[in-house]
Design a protein around this motif. Structure first.
Motif, short mmCIF file in Angstrom:
data_model
loop_
_atom_site.label_atom_id
_atom_site.label_comp_id
_atom_site.label_asym_id
_atom_site.label_seq_id
_atom_site.Cartn_x
_atom_site.Cartn_y
_atom_site.Cartn_z
N GLN A 159 -3.26 -2.27 -2.43
CA GLN A 159 -1.91 -1.84 -2.78
C GLN A 159 -1.34 -0.91 -1.71
N VAL A 160 -2.18 -0.08 -1.14
CA VAL A 160 -1.74 0.81 -0.06
C VAL A 160 -1.36 -0.03 1.16
N LEU A 162 -0.24 -3.02 1.21
CA LEU A 162 1.00 -3.76 0.94
C LEU A 162 2.23 -2.86 0.86
N GLN A 163 2.05 -1.56 0.68
CA GLN A 163 3.19 -0.66 0.54
C GLN A 163 4.08 -0.64 1.77
N GLY A 164 3.53 -0.88 2.93
CA GLY A 164 4.34 -0.91 4.15
C GLY A 164 5.19 -2.15 4.27
N PRO A 183 10.06 1.17 -1.29
CA PRO A 183 9.60 2.06 -2.36
C PRO A 183 10.27 1.67 -3.68
N PRO A 212 7.58 -2.85 -7.44
CA PRO A 212 6.19 -2.89 -7.89
C PRO A 212 5.38 -3.98 -7.17
N ILE A 213 4.13 -3.65 -6.92
CA ILE A 213 3.20 -4.61 -6.33
C ILE A 213 2.29 -5.07 -7.47
N ALA A 261 -2.03 -7.82 -5.17
CA ALA A 261 -3.05 -6.94 -4.60
C ALA A 261 -4.39 -7.66 -4.48
N TYR A 277 13.62 -7.25 3.58
CA TYR A 277 12.70 -6.12 3.67
C TYR A 277 12.30 -5.87 5.13
#
Length: 148
Positions: free
Chosen positions: A44-45, A47-49, A53, A56-57, A62, A118
């Protein structure tokens, strides 16, 4: 004078191929020590990039990143590192295969980014670094054809 120019051209080509090899070694090392473990331990971290913000992932995304991304990053990094050390036919085969994967991956990420809008640092990095790596592989493969 022609021989001197030819010798300088070979020297520049050898230096460019050396830099390409170094760049591809960097890719292999990053996959082995950073991206692969990150995708295993904290998908998940990772994919955050790639998403804004607040978006939701999902757990499914994940887990897919953990499974496929980790396999591709870790195994691909190891395969690439070994092929660069072995050189010869193994290196040519792996570079050719990774070149095809570069075009598939960069095309997929670019299409997704254009469709979603994005344009985040993680996505731009994937696109730009993917294109640079494809050019480096083409340069290395082209220099090998000249040697043969």
């Amino acid at each position: 004078p022609v021989a001197i120019l030819a010798q300088e051209d070979q020297s520049c080509t050898a230096m460019a191929v050396s830099y390409c090899r170094l760049l591809i070694r960097l890719e292999a090392a990053l996959n082995l020590v950073l991206f692969g473990p990150l995708l295993i331990l904290a998908p998940q971290v990772a994919l955050q990039g790639m998403v804004p913000p607040g978006v939701p992932i999902s757990d499914l995304a994940a887990e897919q990143a953990r499974g496929f991304g980790c396999l591709i990053a870790s195994f691909g990094g190891l395969l690439l590192w070994r092929a660069l050390n072995i050189q010869g036919g193994a290196e040519h085969l792996v570079l050719s295969t990774f070149l095809i994967c570069d075009f598939l991956y960069v095309g997929t990420v670019t299409q997704w980014v254009v469709r979603t809008g994005y344009w985040l640092p993680g996505n731009v990095f994937n696109i730009v670094f993917g294109v640079i790596l494809a050019v480096a592989r083409i340069a290395m493969l082209s220099s090998k054809k000249r040697e043969d």
